[in-house]
Design a protein around this motif. Structure first.
Motif, PDB file in Angstrom:
ATOM      1  N   HIS A 298      -5.077   1.081   1.166  1.00  0.00           N
ATOM      2  CA  HIS A 298      -5.447   2.439   1.326  1.00  0.00           C
ATOM      3  C   HIS A 298      -6.674   2.997   0.424  1.00  0.00           C
ATOM      4  O   HIS A 298      -7.558   3.543   0.773  1.00  0.00           O
TER       5      HIS A 298
ATOM      6  N   HIS B  86      -0.913  -2.883  -0.701  1.00  0.00           N
ATOM      7  CA  HIS B  86      -1.022  -1.779   0.468  1.00  0.00           C
ATOM      8  C   HIS B  86      -1.579  -0.555   0.068  1.00  0.00           C
ATOM      9  O   HIS B  86      -2.495  -0.094   0.931  1.00  0.00           O
ATOM     10  N   GLU B  87      -1.237  -0.203  -1.104  1.00  0.00           N
ATOM     11  CA  GLU B  87      -1.845   1.099  -1.799  1.00  0.00           C
ATOM     12  C   GLU B  87      -3.190   0.816  -2.273  1.00  0.00           C
ATOM     13  O   GLU B  87      -4.041   2.025  -2.481  1.00  0.00           O
TER      14      GLU B  87
ATOM     15  N   TYR C 129       3.488   0.966  10.425  1.00  0.00           N
ATOM     16  CA  TYR C 129       3.406  -0.103   9.384  1.00  0.00           C
ATOM     17  C   TYR C 129       3.674  -1.416   9.948  1.00  0.00           C
ATOM     18  O   TYR C 129       2.784  -1.990   9.792  1.00  0.00           O
TER      19      TYR C 129
ATOM     20  N   GLU D  58      -2.158   2.477   7.869  1.00  0.00           N
ATOM     21  CA  GLU D  58      -0.971   1.643   7.463  1.00  0.00           C
ATOM     22  C   GLU D  58      -1.008   0.280   7.992  1.00  0.00           C
ATOM     23  O   GLU D  58      -0.391  -0.684   7.202  1.00  0.00           O
TER      24      GLU D  58
HETATM   25 ZN   LIG Z   1       0.977   3.271   3.245  1.00  0.00          ZN
END
Ligand SMILES: [Zn+2]
Length: 450
Positions: free
Chosen positions: A270, A264-265, A405, A304
């Motif tokens: 991202h 995710h990060e 999300y 997200e």
């Molecule tokens: Zn995020």
């Protein structure tokens, strides 16, 4: 948030384009109208960036990333432009954009609608900062270009019943959330092993991502461990293909969080999204508007949603649990024989993701109070009390952002799969996903073709 020399130069290019000059990196002009439209959008881009920075002076969470000219930030801090002036300047920019002829070039068309929509979102946030009250759905539509579906208690009860059968201790005195929390203890990464497990997961997510897409040279990030935050992890994009990823250690970290956070990060989430935007849109196209990222804007639903869907991109089907069992469980000192058991429950609980939206919707609409929102999160989203309290703090800080999300993930999946990126066609799946991460797409456009 940092500025580096080359990006200041790049903005000089953007400003030159605003005067009608061409750049080798820009698409080849096809007509006078194209050049004019391109030049006028390039002229609007810096004004948009400065307005976002101006809103940031009224809202500390608004500017998530900025890597344009440092002096623009200094100017925004020095002038602290009033909200009314920001709103009227944003309206003027929207009028200028709407007066432009519809570009024939697809990327330019998307750029125009993206800039217009981002500015409309900015005016909505400015109105909220000025005291305007919106319902949860009105707010999410205004800020994120999307409205989350409504789910009833019955929907979540059916999932809870399934979880009840999957967890030990049925029929005892403990509540479902207490049983879930007690059971999870066996899957908690010992504190001293968190960093090694997390770094290994990041390495794996990166390896899997670069098998399918080319990342900008020199991309990298640093990891920091923090406490006292309303979120579990955060990517702070610095520009120049660098991120700082912060992991909140307020609560014990279970083994599934390693892959969740790393994908995710980091990859293909991202960090990759921001790096690809910088490479493809800012540097290759000279689109200065992407040097700033306003958090409360449609861009966040794409961010997200793609970060959450990125977990399935990197680990399709059973590959996640197979990798966790083979590598991460031994590294964390956990019993690999229980990996499937944990994964089975994780998949059930994941289906409760929309329960958080309902708690936020009811709480922010004033239908329930803080304590009831906390109880709802425990009951239907399976948050233990301390985490539920943390989540309510998140809802208070970020409000309808919560839809980005789960709804974002579902919209991104639908977009990827409806454009041929089905699970049985991984090549096309990664192509569509990469295109989404490199385009000025809006949430409401995710239903259209790639
Ligand atoms: Zn995020």
């Amino acid at each position: 948030m940092r500025t580096r020399g080359p990006l200041s130069l790049l903005f000089a290019t953007v400003l030159l384009l605003g005067s009608g000059c061409a750049t080798p990196a820009a698409p080849a002009p096809e007509s006078g109208t194209f050049v004019d439209s391109l030049a006028r959008m390039n002229a609007i881009a810096p004004a948009y960036v400065k307005l976002v920075l101006a809103v940031g002076q009224h809202d500390k969470d608004y500017v998530d990333a900025f890597y344009g000219p440092r002096e623009w930030k200094t100017e925004a801090e020095a002038s602290k432009k009033p909200l009314a002036a920001i709103a009227s300047e944003a309206d003027a920019l929207i009028a200028r954009l709407q007066a432009l002829p519809e570009p024939a070039d697809e990327m330019q068309r998307l750029r125009k609608s993206y800039l217009t929509r981002q500015l409309k979102s900015l005016t909505a946030r400015v109105a909220m900062l000025g005291g305007k009250k919106l319902s949860f759905d009105e707010e999410s539509r205004a800020l994120y270009d999307a409205v989350a579906p409504v789910n009833t208690e019955e929907h979540f009860r059916a999932v809870r019943d399934e979880l009840d059968r999957a967890l030990p201790g049925a029929g005892g005195a403990a509540s479902l959330v207490e049983r879930y929390e007690a059971w999870r203890k066996d899957f908690t990464i010992p504190t001293e092993k968190v960093d090694a497990v997390f770094r290994t997961a990041i390495g794996e997510c990166r390896d899997r991502t670069i098998q399918h897409m080319t990342l900008p040279p020199g991309e990298r990030f640093t990891v920091e461990y923090v406490t006292q935050k309303s979120w579990g992890g955060y990517n702070w994009y610095q520009g120049s293909y660098r991120s700082v990823i912060q992991v909140n250690t307020d609560f014990p970290i279970t083994i599934d969080r390693a892959i969740d956070l790393a994908c995710h990060e980091g990859y293909p989430g991202h960090h990759v999204y921001n790096a690809l935007l910088e490479k493809n849109l800012v540097r290759d196209h000279g689109w200065g508007e992407y040097t700033v990222y306003p958090l409360f804007s449609p861009q966040s639903l794409i961010a997200e949603g793609s970060a959450n869907f990125g977990i399935e991109m990197a680990f399709p089907g059973s590959e996640r649990v197979e990798y966790e069992r083979a590598k991460l469980y031994p590294l964390a000192g956990l019993d690999p024989a229980r990996a499937e058991e944990f994964d089975h429950v994780r998949r059930i609980v994941a289906r409760l993701a929309y329960a958080g939206n309902e708690a936020a919707r009811r709480y922010l609409n004033g239908e329930i109070d803080r304590a009831a929102a906390t109880r709802w999160l425990a009951e239907y989203a399976l948050y233990p009390r301390d985490r539920a309290e943390q989540r309510v703090r998140f809802i208070e800080q970020y409000r309808s952002y919560v839809i980005n999300y789960n709804l974002g993930k579902d919209l991104v999946r639908r977009y990827v799969e409806s454009n041929g990126g089905t699970p049985d066609n991984p090549k096309r799946r990664w192509e569509v996903f990469e295109k989404l991460l490199s385009s000025p797409m809006l949430p409401s456009e995710l239903g259209s073709g790639a």
